[in-house]
Enzyme design. Structure first.
Site, mmCIF file in Angstrom:
data_model
loop_
_atom_site.group_PDB
_atom_site.id
_atom_site.type_symbol
_atom_site.label_atom_id
_atom_site.label_comp_id
_atom_site.label_asym_id
_atom_site.label_seq_id
_atom_site.Cartn_x
_atom_site.Cartn_y
_atom_site.Cartn_z
ATOM 1 N N ARG A 107 0.831 -1.206 0.000
ATOM 2 C CA ARG A 107 0.000 0.000 0.000
ATOM 3 C C ARG A 107 0.867 1.258 0.000
ATOM 4 N NH1 ARG A 107 -5.459 -0.410 1.463
ATOM 5 N NH2 ARG A 107 -6.132 -2.385 2.394
ATOM 6 N N LEU A 156 4.195 3.910 -9.831
ATOM 7 C CA LEU A 156 4.995 4.598 -10.846
ATOM 8 C C LEU A 156 6.121 5.451 -10.272
ATOM 9 C CD1 LEU A 156 2.277 5.645 -13.452
ATOM 10 C CD2 LEU A 156 3.619 3.545 -13.275
ATOM 11 N N VAL A 215 4.969 14.250 -11.304
ATOM 12 C CA VAL A 215 4.674 14.846 -12.613
ATOM 13 C C VAL A 215 3.181 14.747 -12.914
ATOM 14 C CG1 VAL A 215 5.175 14.776 -15.096
ATOM 15 C CG2 VAL A 215 6.987 14.238 -13.436
ATOM 16 N N HIS A 235 10.561 0.605 -9.264
ATOM 17 C CA HIS A 235 11.779 0.309 -10.033
ATOM 18 C C HIS A 235 12.919 1.283 -9.747
ATOM 19 C CE1 HIS A 235 10.166 -3.008 -12.336
ATOM 20 N NE2 HIS A 235 9.075 -2.298 -12.580
ATOM 21 N N HIS A 290 13.970 -7.328 -8.578
ATOM 22 C CA HIS A 290 12.954 -7.364 -7.534
ATOM 23 C C HIS A 290 12.250 -8.712 -7.466
ATOM 24 C CE1 HIS A 290 10.117 -6.461 -10.851
ATOM 25 N NE2 HIS A 290 9.230 -7.052 -10.074
ATOM 26 N N LYS A 344 1.084 -7.109 -17.465
ATOM 27 C CA LYS A 344 1.016 -5.953 -18.369
ATOM 28 C C LYS A 344 -0.433 -5.531 -18.601
ATOM 29 C CE LYS A 344 5.352 -6.804 -20.781
ATOM 30 N NZ LYS A 344 5.718 -8.008 -20.009
ATOM 31 N N ARG A 385 2.339 0.261 -24.665
ATOM 32 C CA ARG A 385 3.544 0.171 -23.835
ATOM 33 C C ARG A 385 4.515 1.294 -24.181
ATOM 34 N NH1 ARG A 385 8.782 -1.527 -23.644
ATOM 35 N NH2 ARG A 385 9.419 -2.770 -21.836
ATOM 36 N N TYR A 389 6.603 6.936 -17.985
ATOM 37 C CA TYR A 389 7.697 6.236 -17.307
ATOM 38 C C TYR A 389 9.054 6.860 -17.603
ATOM 39 C CZ TYR A 389 4.033 2.603 -17.485
ATOM 40 O OH TYR A 389 2.849 1.911 -17.408
#
Length: 506
Positions: free
Chosen positions: A35, A40, A46, A105, A131, A226, A280, A288
């Site tokens: 949580r 992102l 942004v 990430h 990860h 995805k 993507r 991203y």
């Protein structure tokens, strides 16, 4: 054991029905931790709507994993998909992101390779850490810490001594962890009946190899992970997308390819799949890999590196761990979330002063500025990026009190950004198997001649961006001029302006 499924109202998938074992996993501290890890990372600074987290994404993946497995089961009874298979696939979908660190990430891709290593040895011993490895360790820790084995057994899962010798299915615990890690080998695509390597898995046999393609599909890049984050991220970013994952699930079938079985789709779905891969690319381009997102994540990682040894987290046996070493102890790692940002920002400790200043710049919108980007026509390596950063900073003076308002060494940062359709420079459809309406059993690959001439022919692009740490107009204009001269000397296209708000003093 009686089943009382729980219904969760999800903004993407509507009313999601979850097995009680999944609810038990969700209610553990190890899963609840998600949580507090944004999906992102730095993009939230942004896109104001990008506040969603790994918690809701993981529930969405579990739901879609079950939906795809059940759809295949209903259409093809000969696959012998069992309730055990479905539950294992759902658990793998639910737990596939347990190992993410702060800001997703940002932690494993930027911070960990830079942490606690002198120049020249960056990432030594950790550069290949992913990860997914921590997800498997956290899954083991979660099961043991919360004594989940008994409940798993009650709902029909088999592992350890419970696996019968002649049972067609293997160890379910092993199967779940194998799916979390993702498929190890790719199927050769040169022909339909290739000579396959030895089957590398113990959870399920080759006849059920298609199950390994549901959560993390390394062969084609088409998986429910995805499906969920394309839909969820687009929703929260406010970006429209035309790909419909429900249509893929509707047309999905399993076909035999050599010794293995693969998830295939109708040949007419080629355009829909290209739309998925284009989605993507658009998400990478607009969110991203957005120029501000990237530099904010770089700044956060820079602050974490400076704070690394000064943040102590208690782990197993009372042992203390830093931000970077906590990945080695799941009890410590459970306590490591995005909250570390606020911990540094609100700290009054002298040791965290430099890290705090960087984060304050983010909050005050005084982040490093993008000077521009260029698109060189060459393959790039990390060594080239390091060399370019050294070249750009080479002629600049050392930072001193007397020249603090001038451009100095270390002020220019080079970022290399690659965006593609998921298979680097290759066409991802080349790895996909299809079936036709007239023959539901035979898998084949679509040739280039059968595709629309309007579809893309280039599937990857690389950008070089340069950022400047100083944001006063004099420094920025000086840095922009230096970047332009450098591009000209390398024979690259003139860089496009990165920040048109920079006033031109000429």
């Amino acid at each position: 054991m009686s089943k009382q499924n729980k219904v969760i109202n999800d903004p993407i998938h509507g009313h999601v029905e979850l097995h009680p074992l999944l609810i038990k996993i969700i209610d553990t501290p190890q899963f609840q931790r998600l949580r507090h890890i944004k999906q992102l990372g730095g993009a939230y600074h942004v896109y104001p709507g990008a506040s969603h987290n790994r918690f809701e994404h993981s529930i969405g993946v579990a739901h879609l994993a079950g939906e795809l497995a059940k759809a295949l089961e209903e259409k093809q009874e000969e696959l012998k998909i069992t309730d055990r298979d479905v539950l294992c696939v759902q658990i793998a979908g639910l737990c596939h992101d347990l190992g993410h660190g702060p800001f997703s990430h940002l932690y494993d891709a930027i911070f960990i390779p830079r942490a606690n290593h002198p120049p020249g040895e960056e990432g030594k011993g950790m550069k290949d850490w992913k990860h997914e490895e921590a997800s498997v360790k956290m899954f083991d820790h979660m099961v043991k810490k919360n004594e989940l084995e008994e409940m798993m057994i009650k709902y029909g899962l088999k592992f350890g001594k419970l696996v019968v010798e002649n049972d067609p299915d293997g160890d379910d615990m092993t199967f779940i962890k194998e799916m979390i890690k993702g498929k190890k080998t790719k199927t050769p695509v040169s022909c339909v009946t290739p000579s396959f390597p030895q089957w590398p898995y113990k959870g399920r046999g080759e006849e059920k190899s298609f199950l390994y393609e549901i959560v993390a599909n390394k062969e084609t890049g088409i998986d429910v992970d995805k499906f969920d984050y394309f839909a969820r991220d687009s929703y929260h970013l406010g970006i429209q997308t035309n790909f419909d994952h429900r249509r893929f699930i509707q047309f999905a079938r399993v076909c035999q390819v050599g010794k293995k079985t693969h998830i295939c789709t109708r040949d007419k779905e080629v355009d829909n799949l290209y739309e998925m891969f284009h989605t993507r690319y658009c998400l990478h381009r607009r969110a991203y890999q957005h120029k501000v997102t990237k530099i904010i994540e770089t700044m956060i990682a820079e602050a974490f590196v400076k704070a690394d040894e000064h943040i102590q987290i208690k782990g197993s046996g009372g042992k203390m761990f830093s931000l970077s070493t906590a990945i080695g102890d799941m009890e410590a790692y459970t306590k490591l979330t995005d909250h570390v940002f606020q911990r540094i920002l609100n700290s009054t400790r002298v040791e965290l002063r430099d890290a705090k200043k960087i984060l304050e710049r983010i909050i005050d919108r005084k982040h490093y500025r993008c000077l521009g980007e260029t698109t060189p026509n060459l393959s790039l390596t990390k060594e080239m990026k390091d060399r370019w950063q050294e070249e750009l900073n080479k002629d600049l003076p050392e930072p001193e009190e007397s020249n603090k308002d001038k451009l100095t060494k270390g002020d220019l940062i080079v970022e290399v950004v690659t965006m593609d359709y998921g298979m680097k420079e290759k066409d991802p459809i080349e790895n996909m198997y299809f079936y036709s309406k007239g023959n539901l059993e035979e898998a084949f690959m679509v040739s280039k001649d059968q595709l629309s001439k309007l579809l893309p022919t280039c599937f990857s692009e690389t950008l070089i961006r340069v950022y400047c740490k100083k944001i006063d107009a004099t420094s920025l204009n000086s840095a922009k001029e230096k970047f332009k001269q450098w591009c000209a000397s390398e024979g690259w296209p003139k860089p496009q302006d990165g920040d048109r708000a920079i006033p031109d003093l000429k």
